[in-house]
Every structure is written in structure tokens, then in C-alpha cells.
Design a protein around this motif. Structure first.
Motif, mmCIF file in Angstrom:
data_model
loop_
_atom_site.group_PDB
_atom_site.id
_atom_site.type_symbol
_atom_site.label_atom_id
_atom_site.label_comp_id
_atom_site.label_asym_id
_atom_site.label_seq_id
_atom_site.Cartn_x
_atom_site.Cartn_y
_atom_site.Cartn_z
ATOM 1 N N ARG A 48 0.827 -1.208 0.000
ATOM 2 C CA ARG A 48 0.000 0.000 0.000
ATOM 3 C C ARG A 48 0.862 1.259 0.000
ATOM 4 N NH1 ARG A 48 -2.891 -0.318 4.842
ATOM 5 N NH2 ARG A 48 -2.903 -2.555 4.874
ATOM 6 N N ASP A 51 2.429 1.702 -3.444
ATOM 7 C CA ASP A 51 1.447 2.208 -4.404
ATOM 8 C C ASP A 51 1.202 3.696 -4.209
ATOM 9 O OD1 ASP A 51 1.235 -0.328 -5.445
ATOM 10 O OD2 ASP A 51 -0.635 -0.805 -4.404
ATOM 11 N N ARG A 52 1.107 4.112 -2.943
ATOM 12 C CA ARG A 52 0.891 5.533 -2.668
ATOM 13 C C ARG A 52 2.097 6.363 -3.074
ATOM 14 N NH1 ARG A 52 -2.126 5.560 3.205
ATOM 15 N NH2 ARG A 52 -4.061 4.619 2.477
ATOM 16 N N PHE A 56 2.114 9.271 -5.778
ATOM 17 C CA PHE A 56 2.566 10.608 -5.404
ATOM 18 C C PHE A 56 3.661 11.084 -6.344
ATOM 19 C CE2 PHE A 56 5.451 13.344 -2.949
ATOM 20 C CZ PHE A 56 4.586 14.388 -2.688
#
Length: 120
Positions: A48, A51-52, A56
Motif C-alpha cells: 500500500r 502504491d501511494r 505521489f
């Protein structure tokens, strides 16, 4: 007679159900099971976060390109888009054939490590 049989059967069923629940919970609380659960949660959290971070980074890159275009327009600088892409790729690539990336050989006079944590 039927009443006793009913309550006896109900008691047996409740005992089997409770025993099954307790055994299931005990298996979940073994060290191996807890370690596997923690590892799975850590992998999910890492994915997670990755992925963030990627999202970004893509958003920052898009906003940077947009702001560069705005600044170029405001300053009257019109750059060829193909040149801009080539320039960015050239800046990103690591040219290991470049002399600045070649490491100097270690001196043969170096005998002692300067690691303060090393046992003496």
C-alpha cells in the motif's frame, strides 16, 4: 423422556461448538500463526505504501511538467518537447562509463579499519 433427550442433544451440540471455537482460536494464537499473520500484514502495508509513493511521484512529475510549461510560457521560452524528454532521460540515466563513476583502487597501505564499533 423427549425433554431429556432434547436437552442432552442441545448440550452436546453446544459443547462441540464451543470446543471447535476454542481450538480454532488456540491455533490462531500459536507463534507460527501469529508470525505468518504479522508477515502478511507487513507485506500488505508495504504494498500500500509503495502504491501511494508511486502515485505521489507520478502526480509530482505531472505537476512539475505543468508548472515548467506555465513558466516557459510566461517567460516566452518555447522548448521542443522531444528535447525536454531527451534531456530528462539523460539526467536520469547513470552513465557508469563516465570517469566520475569509476572508483579509485584501495590503497595497499590501508591496514586498519576506522569503524568505532569494531572489536579491538
Amino acid at each position: 423422556m423427549f425433554r431429556r433427550t432434547f436437552w442432552f442433544s442441545t448440550g452436546v451440540a453446544a459443547g462441540v461448538w464451543a470446543t471447535t471455537k476454542v481450538n480454532r482460536k488456540l491455533r490462531q494464537l500459536t507463534p507460527e500463526s501469529l508470525a505468518a499473520t504479522a508477515a502478511n500484514k507487513a507485506l500488505e502495508t508495504g504494498q500500500r505504501l509503495k502504491d501511494r509513493a508511486v502515485g505521489f511521484a507520478l502526480e509530482v512529475r505531472d505537476n512539475m511538467a505543468q508548472r515548467e510549461a506555465e513558466l516557459g510560457e510566461a517567460l516566452g521560452i518555447h522548448e521542443d518537447p522531444e528535447l525536454a524528454v531527451a534531456r530528462r532521460y539523460a539526467a536520469i540515466e547513470n552513465d557508469h562509463s563516465n570517469p566520475k563513476y569509476i572508483e579509485a583502487p584501495m590503497s595497499s597501505q590501508t591496514k586498519h579499519s576506522y569503524n568505532r564499533n569494531e572489536d579491538h
